[in-house]
Scaffold this active site. Structure first.
Site, mmCIF file in Angstrom:
data_model
loop_
_atom_site.group_PDB
_atom_site.id
_atom_site.type_symbol
_atom_site.label_atom_id
_atom_site.label_comp_id
_atom_site.label_asym_id
_atom_site.label_seq_id
_atom_site.Cartn_x
_atom_site.Cartn_y
_atom_site.Cartn_z
ATOM 1 C CE1 TYR A 132 -2.545 -0.044 3.062
ATOM 2 C CE2 TYR A 132 -0.876 -0.681 1.371
ATOM 3 C CZ TYR A 132 -1.681 0.353 2.898
ATOM 4 O OH TYR A 132 -0.480 1.638 3.488
ATOM 5 C CG ASP A 157 6.091 6.393 -0.197
ATOM 6 O OD1 ASP A 157 5.438 7.038 0.063
ATOM 7 O OD2 ASP A 157 6.215 4.836 1.199
ATOM 8 C CG ASP A 197 -0.059 5.179 2.900
ATOM 9 O OD1 ASP A 197 0.176 5.979 3.595
ATOM 10 O OD2 ASP A 197 0.796 4.334 2.403
ATOM 11 C CG ASP A 249 1.911 9.141 2.209
ATOM 12 O OD1 ASP A 249 1.779 7.908 3.117
ATOM 13 O OD2 ASP A 249 1.672 9.636 0.750
ATOM 14 C CG HIS A 285 -2.974 3.680 6.763
ATOM 15 N ND1 HIS A 285 -1.588 4.679 6.943
ATOM 16 C CD2 HIS A 285 -2.400 2.927 6.312
ATOM 17 C CE1 HIS A 285 -1.296 3.669 5.815
ATOM 18 N NE2 HIS A 285 -1.697 2.795 5.632
ATOM 19 C CD GLU A 292 2.572 7.938 6.915
ATOM 20 O OE1 GLU A 292 2.424 6.395 6.584
ATOM 21 O OE2 GLU A 292 4.008 8.665 6.521
ATOM 22 C CB CYS A 339 9.659 3.191 3.519
ATOM 23 S SG CYS A 339 9.540 1.765 4.339
ATOM 24 N NE ARG A 380 3.309 4.297 9.173
ATOM 25 C CZ ARG A 380 3.835 4.023 7.743
ATOM 26 N NH1 ARG A 380 2.781 3.191 6.862
ATOM 27 N NH2 ARG A 380 4.624 4.623 7.395
ATOM 28 C CD GLU A 408 5.536 0.843 8.608
ATOM 29 O OE1 GLU A 408 5.370 -0.943 9.285
ATOM 30 O OE2 GLU A 408 5.581 1.530 7.887
ATOM 31 C CG ASN A 445 3.321 -3.295 6.230
ATOM 32 O OD1 ASN A 445 3.494 -4.337 5.487
ATOM 33 N ND2 ASN A 445 4.239 -1.466 6.462
HETATM 34 C C1 LIG Z 1 2.916 0.504 4.152
HETATM 35 C C2 LIG Z 1 3.880 1.101 3.350
HETATM 36 O O1 LIG Z 1 3.312 3.058 4.087
HETATM 37 C C3 LIG Z 1 2.973 1.705 1.638
HETATM 38 O O2 LIG Z 1 3.003 1.949 1.581
HETATM 39 O O3 LIG Z 1 2.424 0.358 1.735
HETATM 40 C C4 LIG Z 1 5.174 1.201 3.288
HETATM 41 C C5 LIG Z 1 5.543 -0.004 2.431
HETATM 42 C C6 LIG Z 1 6.906 0.001 2.061
HETATM 43 O O4 LIG Z 1 7.210 0.313 2.030
HETATM 44 O O5 LIG Z 1 7.464 -1.006 2.248
HETATM 45 C C7 LIG Z 1 6.181 1.195 4.689
HETATM 46 O O6 LIG Z 1 5.424 2.655 4.695
HETATM 47 O O7 LIG Z 1 6.200 0.529 5.628
HETATM 48 MG MG LIG Z 2 3.344 4.258 3.367
#
Ligand SMILES: C[C@](O)(C(=O)O)[C@H](CC(=O)O)C(=O)O
Ligand SMILES: [Mg+2]
Length: 297
Positions: free
Chosen positions: A48, A62, A89, A91, A116, A118, A126, A161, A191, A213
């Protein structure tokens, strides 16, 4: 040597076949191409590539600051070093539906096996934090339809997602998952599920594979693979696990140098030079050119 031999098409086909089988597929997050090799060597089914890790790697939070160019370049570097299928990912898809279409094609070209997209509003965050917002169902569907129509390799996995659970509850997440499958999603990433029963509810509501996740310090409990499989989950990601482990050790190592004046005390916890070279397949480069490997322990 230089790259993993499996072609992108073969990796995508392999992922489709694995998803048609009975087993739960485990995808740890690779924080660089080298860690993807470790994941492969340890017998996992896939790699991943996390947006959170990719941002953190650049020293950024993020929140949708990374660009398609950055994500495609880094995920392509990672994907080419492993024979495992790599899912990235993407986004929110980096813009409007037409941008999403381009995103999918660029990621296909970069050798990914899937991505994926979202339904968060930008700036995204996040999925396990509070204060998220999502786009309406119509816009979420448009993103996925654009992604599904854009791919040229039918085996490229389009995963939808939805972050709606935290905002509108489980029934809304189930409804949205169904609509996203109708729009062409090959898999669903619900999520921030609160418990196993919620994963089960989504998995039984859709015909396509569902992803769990298992990110640490989030809203979902860290379920075992056996429990996730029993809930009907087909893919599990450990997105930030390796980065957190590596950074934890890096921090402890730096503290040790400060405290002891040498790193000698933490050397036993390090990956050795020999193990690193093994992972890099240094010997193969040496066969190619025997002048390269001049190191003797
Ligand atoms: C899965 C996720 O989108 C990611 O970017 O890895 C994040 C992981 C995290 O920040 O812990 C998420 O949004 O859950
Ligand atoms: Mg992410």
């Amino acid at each position: 040597m230089l790259h993993a031999p499996a072609s992108a098409a073969a990796k995508r086909r392999g992922l489709r076949e694995a998803l048609a089988g009975p087993d739960l597929l485990r995808f740890p997050g690779a924080f660089n191409p080298l860690s993807a090799r470790l994941i492969e060597e340890k017998g996992f089914e896939g790699v991943y590539i996390s947006g959170a890790v990719l941002s953190a790697d650049l020293g950024l939070p993020d929140i949708g600051l990374t660009t398609l160019t950055e994500v495609a370049a880094r995920s392509g570097q990672i994907a080419r070093m492993t024979n495992l299928p790599a899912i990235v990912d993407a986004d929110t898809g980096f813009g409007e539906p037409m941008n999403v279409a381009r995103t999918i094609q660029v990621l296909e070209d970069a050798g990914l096996a899937g991505a994926h997209i979202e339904d968060q509003v930008n700036p995204k965050r996040c999925g396990h934090l509070d204060g998220k917002s999502v786009v309406g169902l119509g816009d979420a569907v448009k993103r996925i339809r654009a992604a599904a129509d854009a791919r040229r390799d039918p085996d490229f996995l389009i995963m939808a997602r939805t972050d709606v659970r935290a905002l509108e509850g489980l029934p809304a997440a189930v409804d949205r998952a169904r609509a996203l499958v109708d729009a062409g999603a090959d898999a669903i990433f619900p999520e921030a599920m609160a418990d196993l029963r919620e994963f089960e509810a989504v998995a039984s509501a859709v015909e396509v594979p569902v992803l769990a996740n298992m990110t640490e310090f989030g809203k979902s409990e860290l379920f075992t693979t056996a429990l996730l499989a029993s809930a009907g989950v087909r893919i599990v990601i450990y997105p930030v696990t390796l980065l957190r482990l590596a950074m934890g050790e890096a921090e402890r190592g730096l503290d040790e140098i400060v405290a002891a004046g040498t790193q000698a005390g933490v050397v036993p916890r390090m990956q050795t030079r020999a193990r690193l070279y093994e992972l890099l397949d240094y010997a193969a480069y040496n066969e190619f050119d025997s002048e390269i490997f001049t190191y003797r322990p």
